[in-house]
Scaffold this active site. Structure first.
Site, PDB file in Angstrom:
ATOM      1  N   CYS A 404       0.836  -1.199   0.000  1.00 13.42           N
ATOM      2  CA  CYS A 404       0.000   0.000   0.000  1.00 13.42           C
ATOM      3  C   CYS A 404       0.875   1.256   0.000  1.00 13.42           C
ATOM      4  O   CYS A 404       1.426   1.618  -1.032  1.00 13.42           O
ATOM      5  CB  CYS A 404      -0.968  -0.018   1.185  1.00 13.42           C
ATOM      6  N   HIS A 535      -3.566  -4.974   0.251  1.00 16.25           N
ATOM      7  CA  HIS A 535      -2.996  -5.490   1.499  1.00 16.25           C
ATOM      8  C   HIS A 535      -3.066  -7.019   1.502  1.00 16.25           C
ATOM      9  O   HIS A 535      -4.044  -7.602   1.985  1.00 16.25           O
ATOM     10  CB  HIS A 535      -3.771  -4.946   2.703  1.00 16.25           C
ATOM     11  N   GLU A 537      -1.650  -9.109   3.338  1.00 19.47           N
ATOM     12  CA  GLU A 537      -1.584  -9.706   4.675  1.00 19.47           C
ATOM     13  C   GLU A 537      -2.969 -10.058   5.219  1.00 19.47           C
ATOM     14  O   GLU A 537      -3.111 -10.947   6.065  1.00 19.47           O
ATOM     15  CB  GLU A 537      -0.865  -8.772   5.657  1.00 19.47           C
TER      16      GLU A 537
END
EC number: 6.3.4.2
Length: 578
Positions: A404, A535, A537
């Site tokens: 990001c 993102h 994750e």
């Protein structure tokens, strides 16, 4: 539907989320379909506008919901996909009741906490608990409900009362309560009085615990367990010893050893739930793979050092999903993970003038790291330090991943030092910046006035461009033509710079459906220099690590090609395939 409520006493932050996730995971090993709900007793509608330094990470869901970080734990442990309605906040439930009152749904009655608010909470739980959350598309069998905060606090009172009523609404055989309490060790002695007081408070509110999970820094003594059982009016088999372990991934196995699942099986009459042979086999496979994964964690010998260059490093929970994605990846790569925390401002020249020790310590971490990670964030503080770390990775061929803000930072650095745009920067940091220097711009469709829920949020597709068969990130995704990942941003790379950036080797290999918005870049002639606007994750799972993070850890360990070839897989016998 069976319900398992996890509450906490004595102090907050005691580990209710991990215990709730671990309990759900063990129920899944029986072949059951499990879902989760988190109750947060704060007035905010969601976690979207909360400071990471105060509340920890804001976790983003597929539907764009900005929620408490515990929902990330549930998704990772249970391999489910939750919705924003799986996070109940005081702000949400009050707004819901007030909206109903304005519509006239209460027919002129005086709207009160009891029964109107408490009924709304119960109805919300019943409705959301039935939403399918896994790839079977079927209604869950069990719902884990975590009550945030500490029982006895004024903020949680309406939710405690709602749960007191709820146990009778659904029936005793369908409702179990696990209370998590602290057993401190003072001068070498394990103290039970805080737990006794917490259970007394809980009982006074009409909730009787079926199990007491005791958090302690060490294994509980047998006499302490018997004392807690006697004074808290439960059997010794209902007191669970949740002592500190090497990793939170060991907690499910710790609970399994103490036969928690046997007690819940009997207490909730789980034998009444019809399971197919495929369900049972799937549960057995899950347990086998989990043991394989934790075995990898314990047996990992070689260390991989990742420098995490961020701006919220004072509170590690600000990057919880990032940490977990790195852990998942390191376990798959059979490496012991060492995260070297670097506050981005410490890398900047100004720090050298004011705090030389901090400056040299930060640069020592960056220069000795096997890989460098620049995660997401907001605001200009620390961005120059992040650019310096990005440049170090680029010029010294150190594996790098930007997420990001990290993608935007690395692109600005490249524009400055390779394209020669010396004043290049982001419109986020300098809104009055001349357009010719705006490497990062505000997305045109985003509301500039409203902060809450106004970003580009949730699951969105990214399409790999033609001629990108060479890139490692595409290979990590299995050479897929497109991927879907979660987003949370207001700014993007200026489309006017893309052609020049690509001419100099920074290739935007993944873009959105318009083919204009840049989602992934990868640099040619570099071991691993990758960044994503999304993102990754947020979708990393314990047994299925995020691909960009897996790439970073694998490249930092020198095994990227082997990982891409599938040589590091869990095979369910306690070992990886490699």
């Amino acid at each position: 539907m069976k319900y398992v409520v996890v509450s906490g006493g004595v102090i907050s932050g005691i580990g209710k989320g991990v215990l709730a996730s671990s309990t759900g995971m063990l129920l899944k090993t029986l072949g059951l379909k499990v879902t989760s709900i988190k109750i947060d007793p704060y007035m905010n509608i969601d976690a979207g506008t909360m400071s990471p330094l105060e509340h920890g990470e804001c976790f983003v869901l597929n539907d764009g919901g900005e929620t408490d970080l515990d929902l990330g734990n549930y998704e990772r442990y249970l391999n489910v996909t939750l919705t924003k309605d799986h996070n109940i906040t005081t702000g949400k439930i009050y707004s819901h009741v007030i909206a109903k009152e304005r519509k006239g749904d209460y027919l002129g009655k005086t709207v009160q906490i009891v029964p109107h608010l408490t009924n709304a909470i119960q109805e919300w739980i019943e409705r959301v608990s039935r939403i399918p959350v896994d790839n079977t598309g079927m209604e869950p069998d069990v719902c884990i409900i975590e009550l945030g905060g500490t029982v006895g606090d004024i903020e949680s009172a309406p939710f405690v009362e709602a749960l007191r009523q709820f146990q009778f609404r659904v029936g005793k055989e369908n409702f179990a309560l696990i209370h998590v309490s602290l057993v401190p060790v003072i001068h070498g002695e394990q103290k039970t009085k805080p737990t006794q007081a917490a259970i007394k408070d809980l009982r006074s509110l009409g909730l009787v615990p079926d199990m007491i999970a005791c958090r302690c820094s060490e294994t509980l003594e047998k006499g302490v367990i018997e004392k807690i059982a006697m004074f808290c009016h439960v059997g010794a088999d209902q007191v669970v010893n949740v002592h500190d372990v090497n990793s939170t991934y060991h907690v499910p196995l710790l609970l399994l050893e103490q036969k928690m699942i046997n007690y819940l099986h009997q207490r909730l009459q789980l034998q009444e739930i019809t399971l197919s042979s495929e369900d049972i086999q799937r549960g057995e496979n899950l347990l086998s793979k989990w043991k394989s994964m934790t075995g990898n964690f314990d047996s990992s010998m070689e260390t991989v050092k990742i420098a995490l260059v961020g701006k919220y490093t004072n509170l590690k929970d600000s990057y919880l999903s990032v940490i977990k994605a790195l852990e998942h990846s390191s376990m798959k790569c059979r490496r012991k993970l060492e995260i070297m925390w670097v506050e981005a401002t410490d890398l900047e020249p100004e720090t050298q003038d004011t705090e030389k020790a901090k400056f040299h310590e930060a640069w020592n971490k960056v220069s000795t790291a096997d890989g460098i990670l620049v995660p997401g964030g907001f605001g200009s503080r620390g961005t120059e330090g992040m650019m310096l770390a990005s440049r170090w990775a680029r010029e010294n061929h150190i594996p790098f991943l930007g997420v990001c803000l990290g993608l935007q930072i690395a692109t600005i650095e490249f524009a400055r030092n390779v394209l020669g745009v010396k004043e290049g920067n982001s419109a986020e940091f300098f809104p009055e910046l001349d357009e010719s220097n705006q490497v990062v711009v505000f997305m045109p469709e985003i509301d500039k006035e409203t902060m809450g829920g106004s970003m580009r949020l949730g699951l969105r597709p990214t399409y790999f461009q033609q001629g990108t068969e060479w890139c490692a990130i595409k290979k990590l995704y299995g050479s897929a033509e497109s991927v879907e990942e979660r987003h949370r941003h207001r700014y993007e790379i200026n489309p006017n710079f893309i052609e020049r950036l690509e001419e100099h080797g920074l290739m935007f290999v993944g873009r959105d459906e318009t083919n204009k918005r840049c989602e992934i870049f990868e640099m040619k002639d570099h071991p691993f220099f990758v960044a994503t606007q999304y993102h990754p994750e947020y979708t990393s799972k314990v047994l299925d690590p995020s691909k960009p993070f897996l790439g970073l850890v694998a490249a930092s360990s020198g095994i990227l090609d082997d990982v891409i070839a599938g040589k590091y897989e869990f095979n369910g016998d306690g070992k990886s395939d490699f």
